[in-house]
Design an enzyme around this catalytic site. Structure first.
Site, short mmCIF file in Angstrom:
data_model
loop_
_atom_site.label_atom_id
_atom_site.label_comp_id
_atom_site.label_asym_id
_atom_site.label_seq_id
_atom_site.Cartn_x
_atom_site.Cartn_y
_atom_site.Cartn_z
N GLN A 157 44.52 -18.88 44.86
CA GLN A 157 45.26 -18.59 46.24
C GLN A 157 46.27 -17.71 45.97
O GLN A 157 47.12 -18.20 45.08
CB GLN A 157 45.58 -19.90 46.90
CG GLN A 157 46.13 -19.88 48.18
CD GLN A 157 45.37 -19.06 49.41
OE1 GLN A 157 44.26 -19.60 49.33
NE2 GLN A 157 45.71 -18.38 50.26
N LYS A 167 39.77 -24.15 53.62
CA LYS A 167 38.87 -23.43 52.99
C LYS A 167 38.14 -24.74 52.45
O LYS A 167 36.74 -24.75 52.35
CB LYS A 167 39.31 -22.70 51.76
CG LYS A 167 39.81 -21.26 52.32
CD LYS A 167 40.52 -20.39 51.24
CE LYS A 167 41.18 -19.21 51.78
NZ LYS A 167 42.04 -18.58 50.76
N ASP A 175 36.18 -13.75 46.03
CA ASP A 175 37.21 -12.96 46.71
C ASP A 175 37.09 -11.32 46.50
O ASP A 175 37.74 -10.54 47.09
CB ASP A 175 38.66 -13.44 46.40
CG ASP A 175 39.08 -14.31 47.33
OD1 ASP A 175 38.53 -14.40 48.47
OD2 ASP A 175 40.09 -15.01 47.03
#
Ligand code: NAD
Length: 281
Positions: free
Chosen positions: A96, A52, A119
Site C-alpha cells: 500500500q 481490499k 498492481d
C-alpha cells in the site's frame, strides 16, 4: 444528459465472475491468496487496505495482512516482500502506497516478483505493457478499460485524451487505449491548452487530482468521460476531476465520483489475484 457508467454495478458483476473462478480453482489448486503490506498508521491507507481485504473475503480470496510499524526500515520491508515472494499460498502481493518517507518505496515495489505483482508496478510488468505482451496490468487502468467496454463503443480510431501521466494511472491507461487502436493524447501539468485538447476528445480520462478541473464546455457532444480523480472538499464530500453536472449535459456516458472508477479498481485487484493464481499452476 449522458448515461451514468455505474462502476458499482459493473464491479459487482466482475466480482461474481471472480468468485466463480475462485470456486473452480479451490478443489484442485487451493484458495488464491493476496498479501497486503501496510506500513504505518495513515488512516486513508488503512481504510483502503481494510476495503481490499473485505472484498477478498467476499469472493473467497484468502488475505494475508502484514501490518508493520511506521519505523520499519527499507531492509526489513525488503525481507517481508522476499518472504511473500517465496510463500506458495500467496499469489498476489500489494504494497500500500504511500510508504513512510524514510523507506525506499521504489526498491520495495521492485522487489515484488513479477508473477505476484497484482498492481502491475514492477519494471517487468510495465515493460510487458509497453511491449504489448501478456502480464499483470495496473488495476485502475484495467478498470477504466472495462468501463469503456461496457459502453459498447469501438475504440479503434477514436480520439482519446488522458489527463495525467502517472505511472499508476495516466501512462498505463494511455498504453491500453493505444492497444485498442485509439488515437491517444497524453496531457499533463505542462500541457499548454488543456481545454482545446479535451474539446477534440471522443474519450476523456481525467486522472489529475484537481477538483473539477475539467469543465462542461471542454467536453465534445457525445464524448465518454471517465473521471478517476478523488478529491475531498472542505465539507468532506468526495468529488472528481470533472465538473460532473456540467459535463453530464454533453457526455454520452460519464462515471460518477464516488461509484465510478473506484469500485472497479478493487474488483480488478481481485481479478488480477485470481489471474496470478491461475498462471502459477
Ligand atoms: P499523480 O499525482 O501521481 O499524477 C497526477 C498527474 O496529473 C501528473 O501526471 C501531473 O502532471 C498531472 N497534472 C497535475 N496538475 C495538472 C493540471 N493542472 N493539468 C493537467 N495535468 C495535471 O496522481 P495519480 O496517482 O495518477 O492520481 C490522480 C487522481 O486519481 C487522484 O485524485 C487520485 O486520488 C485518483 N486515483 C483514483 C483511483 C481510483 O481507484 N478511483 C486510483 C488511483 C488514483
Amino acid at each position: 444528459m449522458g448515461s451514468i457508467l455505474d462502476g458499482k454495478l459493473v464491479a459487482r458483476a466482475l466480482r461474481a465472475d471472480v468468485r466463480r473462478r475462485v470456486d473452480a480453482r479451490r478443489e484442485p489448486h487451493g484458495t488464491p491468496g493476496l498479501a497486503a503490506v501496510l506500513v504505518g498508521d495513515d488512516p486513508a491507507s488503512r481504510v483502503y487496505v481494510n476495503n481490499k481485504e473485505k472484498a477478498c473475503a467476499e469472493v473467497g480470496i484468502r488475505s494475508v495482512g502484514r501490518r508493520l510499524p511506521t519505523e520499519t526500515t527499507t531492509e526489513a520491508l525488503l525481507d517481508v516482500v522476499g518472504e511473500l515472494n517465496e510463500a506458495a499460498d500467496v499469489h498476489g502481493i500489494l504494497v500500500q502506497l504511500p510508504l513512510p518517507a524514510h523507506v525506499d518505496a521504489e526498491a520495495v515495489v521492485q522487489k515484488i516478483v513479477p508473477s505476484k505483482d497484482v498492481d502491475g508496478l514492477t519494471m517487468v510488468n510495465q515493460g510487458r505493457l509497453l511491449a504489448g505482451s501478456p502480464g499483470l496490468r495496473p488495476c485502475t487502468p484495467l478498470g477504466i478499460m472495462h468501463l469503456l467496454a461496457e459502453t459498447g463503443a469501438v475504440l479503434a480510431g477514436l480520439e482519446a485524451v488522458v489527463l495525467g501521466r502517472s505511472q499508476l494511472v495516466g501512462k498505463p491507461v494511455a498504453m491500453l487505449l493505444l492497444e485498442q487502436h485509439a488515437t491517444v493524447t497524453l496531457c499533463h501539468s505542462r500541457t499548454r491548452d488543456l481545454a482545446s485538447t479535451v474539446r477534440g476528445a471522443d474519450i476523456v480520462v481525467a486522472a489529475v487530482g484537481r477538483p473539477e478541473l475539467v469543465r462542461g464546455e471542454w467536453i465534445k457532444d457525445g464524448a465518454i468521460v471517465i473521471d478517476v480523480g478523488i478529491n475531498r472538499t472542505a465539507e468532506g464530500k468526495l468529488i472528481g476531476d470533472v465538473h460532473f453536472d456540467e459535463a453530464a449535459r454533453r457526455a454520452s456516458w460519464i462515471t460518477p465520483v464516488p461509484g465510478g472508477v473506484g469500485p472497479m479498481t478493487v474488483a480488478m485487484l481481485l481479478a488480477n489475484t485470481v489471474s496470478a493464481a491461475e498462471m502459477a499452476s
